[in-house]
Design a protein around this motif. Structure first.
Motif, short mmCIF file in Angstrom:
data_model
loop_
_atom_site.label_atom_id
_atom_site.label_comp_id
_atom_site.label_asym_id
_atom_site.label_seq_id
_atom_site.Cartn_x
_atom_site.Cartn_y
_atom_site.Cartn_z
N ILE A 32 47.20 52.67 34.90
CA ILE A 32 46.58 52.63 36.23
C ILE A 32 45.13 52.17 36.12
N ARG A 33 44.39 52.72 35.15
CA ARG A 33 42.98 52.36 34.98
C ARG A 33 42.80 50.91 34.60
N SER A 34 43.75 50.36 33.86
CA SER A 34 43.56 49.03 33.28
C SER A 34 44.13 47.92 34.14
N HIS A 35 44.63 48.23 35.31
CA HIS A 35 45.23 47.19 36.15
C HIS A 35 44.21 46.12 36.52
N SER A 36 44.58 44.87 36.34
CA SER A 36 43.69 43.78 36.75
C SER A 36 44.53 42.56 37.11
N ASP A 37 44.02 41.75 38.05
CA ASP A 37 44.75 40.55 38.43
C ASP A 37 44.41 39.40 37.47
N THR A 38 45.06 38.29 37.67
CA THR A 38 44.89 37.16 36.75
C THR A 38 43.45 36.66 36.72
N ALA A 39 42.81 36.62 37.90
CA ALA A 39 41.43 36.12 37.97
C ALA A 39 40.48 37.02 37.20
N SER A 40 40.58 38.33 37.40
CA SER A 40 39.67 39.25 36.71
C SER A 40 39.95 39.25 35.21
N ALA A 42 40.89 36.67 33.45
CA ALA A 42 40.25 35.47 32.91
C ALA A 42 38.75 35.68 32.74
N THR A 43 38.12 36.39 33.68
CA THR A 43 36.69 36.69 33.58
C THR A 43 36.42 37.60 32.39
N LEU A 44 37.26 38.62 32.22
CA LEU A 44 37.10 39.53 31.09
C LEU A 44 37.23 38.78 29.77
N ARG A 45 38.15 37.86 29.71
CA ARG A 45 38.33 37.09 28.47
C ARG A 45 37.11 36.22 28.19
N GLN A 144 41.98 45.81 28.56
CA GLN A 144 41.23 46.80 27.78
C GLN A 144 40.74 46.21 26.46
N VAL A 145 41.54 45.33 25.87
CA VAL A 145 41.12 44.65 24.64
C VAL A 145 39.89 43.79 24.91
N PHE A 146 39.94 43.01 26.01
CA PHE A 146 38.82 42.14 26.35
C PHE A 146 37.58 42.96 26.69
N GLU A 147 37.76 44.10 27.37
CA GLU A 147 36.63 44.99 27.67
C GLU A 147 35.97 45.45 26.37
N ALA A 148 36.79 45.80 25.40
CA ALA A 148 36.26 46.30 24.12
C ALA A 148 35.40 45.23 23.45
#
Length: 285
Positions: A32-40, A42-45, A144-148
């Motif tokens: 639930i915490r890690s839910h993100s759409d495709t656009a977000s 891509a930004t995280l990456r 979560q990996v990209f956030e890290a």
């Protein structure tokens, strides 16, 4: 637990089933915490790649191959096994103290509800120290990996029991794609096989069971000897003294993951210093 089925040839093959108990609850909450759409995503990456390019992370796998058993100090405000540790803990201060005491790496627990962590703790620690940082959480998504990576981690913690072998491959691939390493936690020989198949950079062997909230060191110590010699292995169990480090060194551990309890509040450097300097013993596998 891993279910067992029979293949057409009659050989037993392990089958992953979703976790139960607290581990199941924490894994579901992480989704639930890690839910993100495709656009977000891509930004995280992009943010992850930019951070890694600007500040290449230190290799956790490399530092764990030193002569002595490495101490990975873990920063968490609470634990389901020991309760409250220090709700006012400053991750940056703990990281500095651990590094001063001789910690080879830091594990920063970012899970908020049970462990009291936050991604900001990882960011804070990354500004204070240069030893490798492990993001420890219930990582179930590439976001979560990209956030890290964007927060300064060197590696991410992945649990085979939490996500299963298929997702494990995807998450390890995502980590490698943005320049991070994967520490993969296992509790059985079947999970060890899956971890090796996912090209884990480091393998963690856990004596703690978040489904039953039990700590059983015997099977974990025996599993240490089964880890291939060319893959660094970390023991995650109760480590409270130098004698404990010597015990797991004799079983084949390259490192110990140590979470300090309330008694160590205010004396992290001293607590870490008491555990360092135990020689490693090579594994034959």
């Amino acid at each position: 637990m891993n279910a067992i089925r029979r293949s057409p040839e009659g050989q037993a093959a392990p089958v992953w089933v979703p976790p139960s108990g607290m581990l199941g609850e924490l894994t579901a909450a992480a989704r639930i915490r890690s839910h993100s759409d495709t656009a977000s995503l891509a930004t995280l990456r992009r943010n992850a790649l930019a951070r890694v390019a600007a500040h290449p992370p230190a290799s956790l796998a490399t530092v764990l191959r030193r002569t002595d058993v490495a101490v990975i100090a873990e920063a968490a405000r609470r634990s389901p096994f020991g309760g409250a540790i220090d709700d006012a803990a400053d991750a940056g201060g703990l990281a500095t103290a651990a590094a001063t005491g001789g910690a080879t790496a830091m594990s920063i627990v970012t899970e908020p509800s049970v462990f009291g962590g936050a991604l900001a703790d990882l960011e804070m620690a990354s500004r204070r120290i240069r030893i490798p940082l492990l993001r420890k959480d219930f990582i179930v998504s590439t976001s979560q990996v990209f956030e890290a990576a964007a927060a300064g981690a060197s590696a991410v913690f992945l649990s085979v029991r939490a996500v299963g072998p298929e997702a494990l491959h995807s998450l390890a691939d995502a980590a490698h794609a943005v320049g991070l390493e994967a520490l993969v936690e296992v509790r059985s020989e079947a999970e060890l096989g899956w971890a090796i198949g996912a090209e884990a950079d480091v393998i963690g062997v856990s004596a703690r069971d978040l489904e039953t909230l039990e700590t059983v060191p015997g099977p974990a110590l025996r599993l240490l000897a089964r880890i291939p010699a060319d893959v660094p292995v970390v023991y995650d169990g109760v480590v409270e003294s130098r004698a404990d480090v010597e015990l797991v060194a004799a079983a084949g551990a390259d490192a110990v993951l140590v979470g300090f309890g309330p008694a160590a509040v205010g004396r992290w450097a001293e607590a870490v210093r008491s555990l360092v300097g135990v020689p490693r013993r090579p594994r034959s596998m």
